[in-house]
Design an enzyme around this catalytic site. Sequence first.
Site, PDB file in Angstrom:
ATOM      1  N   LYS A 275       0.840  -1.213   0.000  1.00 42.00           N
ATOM      2  CA  LYS A 275       0.000   0.000   0.000  1.00 42.00           C
ATOM      3  C   LYS A 275       0.873   1.259   0.000  1.00 42.00           C
ATOM      4  O   LYS A 275       2.054   1.185   0.351  1.00 42.00           O
ATOM      5  CB  LYS A 275      -0.929  -0.010   1.209  1.00 42.00           C
ATOM      6  CG  LYS A 275      -0.210  -0.055   2.545  1.00 42.00           C
ATOM      7  CD  LYS A 275      -1.168  -0.458   3.670  1.00 42.00           C
ATOM      8  CE  LYS A 275      -0.453  -0.451   5.008  1.00 42.00           C
ATOM      9  NZ  LYS A 275      -1.270  -1.072   6.066  1.00 42.00           N
TER      10      LYS A 275
ATOM     11  N   TYR B 217      16.457  29.881   9.854  1.00 38.03           N
ATOM     12  CA  TYR B 217      15.213  30.549  10.261  1.00 38.03           C
ATOM     13  C   TYR B 217      15.114  30.625  11.779  1.00 38.03           C
ATOM     14  O   TYR B 217      15.410  29.639  12.472  1.00 38.03           O
ATOM     15  CB  TYR B 217      13.994  29.758   9.766  1.00 38.03           C
ATOM     16  CG  TYR B 217      13.699  29.918   8.300  1.00 38.03           C
ATOM     17  CD1 TYR B 217      13.385  31.159   7.761  1.00 38.03           C
ATOM     18  CD2 TYR B 217      13.706  28.806   7.459  1.00 38.03           C
ATOM     19  CE1 TYR B 217      13.094  31.294   6.420  1.00 38.03           C
ATOM     20  CE2 TYR B 217      13.416  28.932   6.119  1.00 38.03           C
ATOM     21  CZ  TYR B 217      13.113  30.179   5.597  1.00 38.03           C
ATOM     22  OH  TYR B 217      12.827  30.311   4.276  1.00 38.03           O
TER      23      TYR B 217
HETATM   24  C1  LIG Z   1      -0.518  -2.078   6.737  1.00 37.87           C
HETATM   25  C2  LIG Z   1      -1.119  -3.384   7.025  1.00 37.87           C
HETATM   26  C3  LIG Z   1      -0.323  -4.537   7.125  1.00 37.87           C
HETATM   27  C4  LIG Z   1       1.181  -4.499   7.104  1.00 37.87           C
HETATM   28  O1  LIG Z   1       1.623  -4.025   8.355  1.00 37.87           O
HETATM   29  P1  LIG Z   1       3.174  -3.915   8.720  1.00 37.87           P
HETATM   30  O2  LIG Z   1       3.162  -3.543  10.148  1.00 37.87           O
HETATM   31  O3  LIG Z   1       3.725  -2.857   7.842  1.00 37.87           O
HETATM   32  O4  LIG Z   1       3.781  -5.233   8.457  1.00 37.87           O
HETATM   33  C5  LIG Z   1      -0.956  -5.763   7.275  1.00 37.87           C
HETATM   34  N1  LIG Z   1      -2.301  -5.843   7.341  1.00 37.87           N
HETATM   35  C6  LIG Z   1      -3.098  -4.743   7.292  1.00 37.87           C
HETATM   36  C7  LIG Z   1      -4.568  -4.905   7.399  1.00 37.87           C
HETATM   37  C8  LIG Z   1      -2.532  -3.491   7.149  1.00 37.87           C
HETATM   38  O5  LIG Z   1      -3.317  -2.406   7.109  1.00 37.87           O
END
Ligand SMILES: *Cc1c(COP(=O)(O)O)cnc(C)c1O
Length: 372
Positions: free
Chosen positions: A38, A259
């Site tokens: 994702k 800054y």
């Molecule tokens: C993001 C996600 C994962 C992966 O999680 P990690 O901690 O990055 O391994 C797995 N299952 C779901 C439902 C997620 O949203």
Amino acid sequence: MTSSLALPTLTIDLQAVRDNYRLLQRRAGKAKCAAVLKANAYGLGADAIAPALVQEGCRHFFVAHIDEGVRLRKVVPRDAEIYVLHGVPSIQSLEFVQHQLIPVLNSLEQIKTWRIISDKLDVRLPAAIQFDSGMSRMGLSTGEVRYLKRNEHLLNSFNVALVMTHLACAEQQQHAMNEQQLESFRASRALFPRVSASIANSSGIFLGEDYQFDLVRPGAALYGIAPLEGEENPLKQAVFLAAPIIQTRKIANGGYVGYGVRHQADREQVIATLGIGYADGWPRAAERRTHAFLGGRAAPLVGAISMDSVTVDVSSIEGPQLKPGDTMDLICRYQTVDDLARATGTIGYEILTRLGNRLQRIYLDKSLESKK
Ligand SMILES: *Cc1c(COP(=O)(O)O)cnc(C)c1O
């Protein structure tokens, strides 16, 4: 091609990602190992990472949005399963069928939507069903799961390929929530005895065999993020960040930097300005908390982080010899993604997903090198 000299560079070591996948696969025992891609593979580039994982035998992928799935479909083979975590939004969502994507159904409404699409096409389309086991984020409540079981005809139109849930505290091995969620998941899952099951994210894999079921779903660990709090990280570093020096200058004792002039030199100093800033994902909160490195020698960032630049006190590392165009390391073996996250009050996931589009991305794979 424009000169890459002046661009900050994000190097992604695909060989390390492959090695991490293999390690996770081994740790997952009998379970199959998926990959969570994702947010464009946590900002690192799903188009490059997915084919490398396919070569390592990965055939299960998870994305959050339909569009991410459509794009991923172009770079993985037809027999690869792509799950869309946010599920199916409407009965018009035919991209699932066109691009062979599998929705993760999170509610009774989504189940109804998928039933309508399956009936309309007269195909038993595959879907995953997510249970909420205590995180209250996505998935059916235990009451809704029981309701489904009493009304099994609601599931007749399509093929339940996977049941799953997600852990809230898996990186804390001793957290009581892990077992509570496991028990809740087992109870819901018992109503679907023949369906494959999945509970573990990266950290969950390390909670042991009880959490592995049929499929594990690592994301962060593939990219080298430590899976367990307070334990040594068994994964390989896959992400490296370097930035070029734009200019260097000597400032007198008492001179100001940046800054808000929050840095004042307490002796003569050599300041190097690097061409990377918070627009590239170097957190503004990193002020006074991080270093840039030259061949392993650390030089503190001083003054505010700007949008496009940071200033480094290189006095102690032969600053006068440094030239514009020389590069300094920001994410490297001496300062990892997790270190940067700790220094800035966030988690490695956020650091990775905020690395900017302006960074030149370079993918290393064994001795092959390709630029994107
Ligand atoms: C993001 C996600 C994962 C992966 O999680 P990690 O901690 O990055 O391994 C797995 N299952 C779901 C439902 C997620 O949203």
